[in-house]
Design a protein around this motif. Structure first.
Motif, PDB file in Angstrom:
ATOM      1  N   GLU A 104      -3.609   6.829  -4.331  1.00 20.02           N
ATOM      2  CA  GLU A 104      -2.348   7.150  -4.682  1.00 20.02           C
ATOM      3  C   GLU A 104      -2.016   8.145  -4.018  1.00 20.02           C
ATOM      4  O   GLU A 104      -0.509   8.280  -3.558  1.00 20.02           O
ATOM      5  CB  GLU A 104      -2.665   7.744  -6.194  1.00 20.02           C
ATOM      6  CG  GLU A 104      -1.510   8.282  -6.991  1.00 20.02           C
ATOM      7  CD  GLU A 104      -0.719   6.956  -7.463  1.00 20.02           C
ATOM      8  OE1 GLU A 104       0.437   6.984  -8.053  1.00 20.02           O
ATOM      9  OE2 GLU A 104      -1.451   5.891  -7.649  1.00 20.02           O
ATOM     10  N   THR A 107      -0.467   6.542  -0.586  1.00 14.16           N
ATOM     11  CA  THR A 107       0.847   5.738  -1.101  1.00 14.16           C
ATOM     12  C   THR A 107       1.922   6.797  -1.128  1.00 14.16           C
ATOM     13  O   THR A 107       3.047   6.638  -0.456  1.00 14.16           O
ATOM     14  CB  THR A 107       0.698   5.164  -2.269  1.00 14.16           C
ATOM     15  OG1 THR A 107      -0.574   4.164  -2.327  1.00 14.16           O
ATOM     16  CG2 THR A 107       1.933   4.170  -2.613  1.00 14.16           C
ATOM     17  N   SER A 113       5.761   4.715  -2.312  1.00 13.86           N
ATOM     18  CA  SER A 113       5.602   5.228  -4.223  1.00 13.86           C
ATOM     19  C   SER A 113       6.230   4.144  -4.959  1.00 13.86           C
ATOM     20  O   SER A 113       6.107   3.769  -6.172  1.00 13.86           O
ATOM     21  CB  SER A 113       5.818   6.551  -4.476  1.00 13.86           C
ATOM     22  OG  SER A 113       7.213   6.755  -4.139  1.00 13.86           O
ATOM     23  N   ALA A 127      -0.004   1.535  -7.708  1.00 13.74           N
ATOM     24  CA  ALA A 127       0.594   1.915  -6.400  1.00 13.74           C
ATOM     25  C   ALA A 127      -0.438   0.967  -5.502  1.00 13.74           C
ATOM     26  O   ALA A 127      -1.289   0.524  -5.804  1.00 13.74           O
ATOM     27  CB  ALA A 127       0.208   3.341  -5.974  1.00 13.74           C
TER      28      ALA A 127
END
Length: 272
Positions: A104, A107, A113, A127
């Motif tokens: 996460e 990303t 995102s 994600a």
């Protein structure tokens, strides 16, 4: 498992039915949060069948260490057995959650995102790199026999935490709460190469934009940031896999911390 050598007990014997229900509750707590076992893609009927099968398999070992005369299905024992299984599964879920959080962070840092893909584990959108890290960690866990290790942890827990025995669940969960901080620590550690590379890229672009204002730096920033981030992420996967390969030691440490804290429960006044 060692508990299988005792054979199936007589379910009509005193205390056996209560022991079966309590054993099923402990197994159910594990299946509630344990990686792979708790996946929403697993049909509920299959999960229920696994719960019954595992409870029957583990029942002989549970009876071997339990006091049948003291076994009873009460709200306290219901919550206690479920909490023990939950703790054993939660200790393994922490490892997967750390890898997922790293994906996460990577990303969001790279700038992807807005890209979401279907998560087959939780049946939701997640994600891109987060889902990748989650699937990679689950693959490593299954390759290492993690699903069997968690069941073995339940089987061994009956020796130190017998059915119906008084334990301090509140004290036992304190180490688990503290271990939850490792999700953010490990996630930041795994994603730190990507964060550092993207930060240096943005700094270089900012300096270049100030030195040569005629260049269209903003048109290059986004694709360059994604390219550098993905290349760095791919290059750091080897180190991430090596670190995640040692998940059994952290899992054992978390489980042992829970057991040590839970065993501090004082004995009832009638037994002193």
């Amino acid at each position: 498992m060692n508990s299988l050598i005792f054979g199936l007990p007589d379910f009509f014997a005193p205390g056996v039915a209560a022991a079966f229900v309590l054993t099923a509750l402990r197994v159910g707590g594990l299946l509630l949060v344990a990686p792979a076992w708790s996946a929403k893609s697993v049909p509920m009927r299959l999960r229920t069948a696994l719960l019954v099968i595992f409870a029957v398999m583990l029942l002989p070992g549970a009876l071997h260490s339990a006091d049948r005369t003291q076994l009873a299905i009460t709200p306290a024992t219901f919550l206690t057995e479920t909490a023990i299984g939950f703790a054993l599964g939660f200790a393994a879920a922490l490892v997967v959650a750390g890898a997922e959080f790293a994906g996460e962070l990577a990303t969001n840092t790279i700038g992807l995102s807005g890209v979401a893909i279907f998560d087959p584990i939780n049946n939701t959108q997640s994600a891109l790199l987060s889902s990748f890290m989650q699937l990679m960690m689950l693959t490593l866990l299954l390759m290492a026999g993690g699903h069997i290790i968690m069941l073995q942890a339940v089987a061994r827990s009956f020796a130190v935490l017998p059915l119906g025995a008084p334990i301090a669940i509140d004290l036992g969960f304190m180490p688990l709460v503290k271990a939850g901080g490792t999700i953010f620590a490990s996630g930041l550690q795994f994603a730190s190469p990507v964060i550092a590379a993207v930060l240096l890229t943005n700094l270089a672009l900012a300096i270049l934009g100030r030195a040569a204002p005629q260049l269209q730096v903003m048109s290059l920033a986004f694709p360059l940031q994604i390219g550098v981030g993905l290349i760095t992420f791919a290059g750091s996967l080897g180190l991430v896999v090596q670190a995640l390969g040692d998940w059994q030691s952290s899992y054992s440490t978390t489980v042992e911390s829970f057991v040590r804290a839970a065993l501090l429960a004082p004995e009832p006044a009638g037994r002193r």
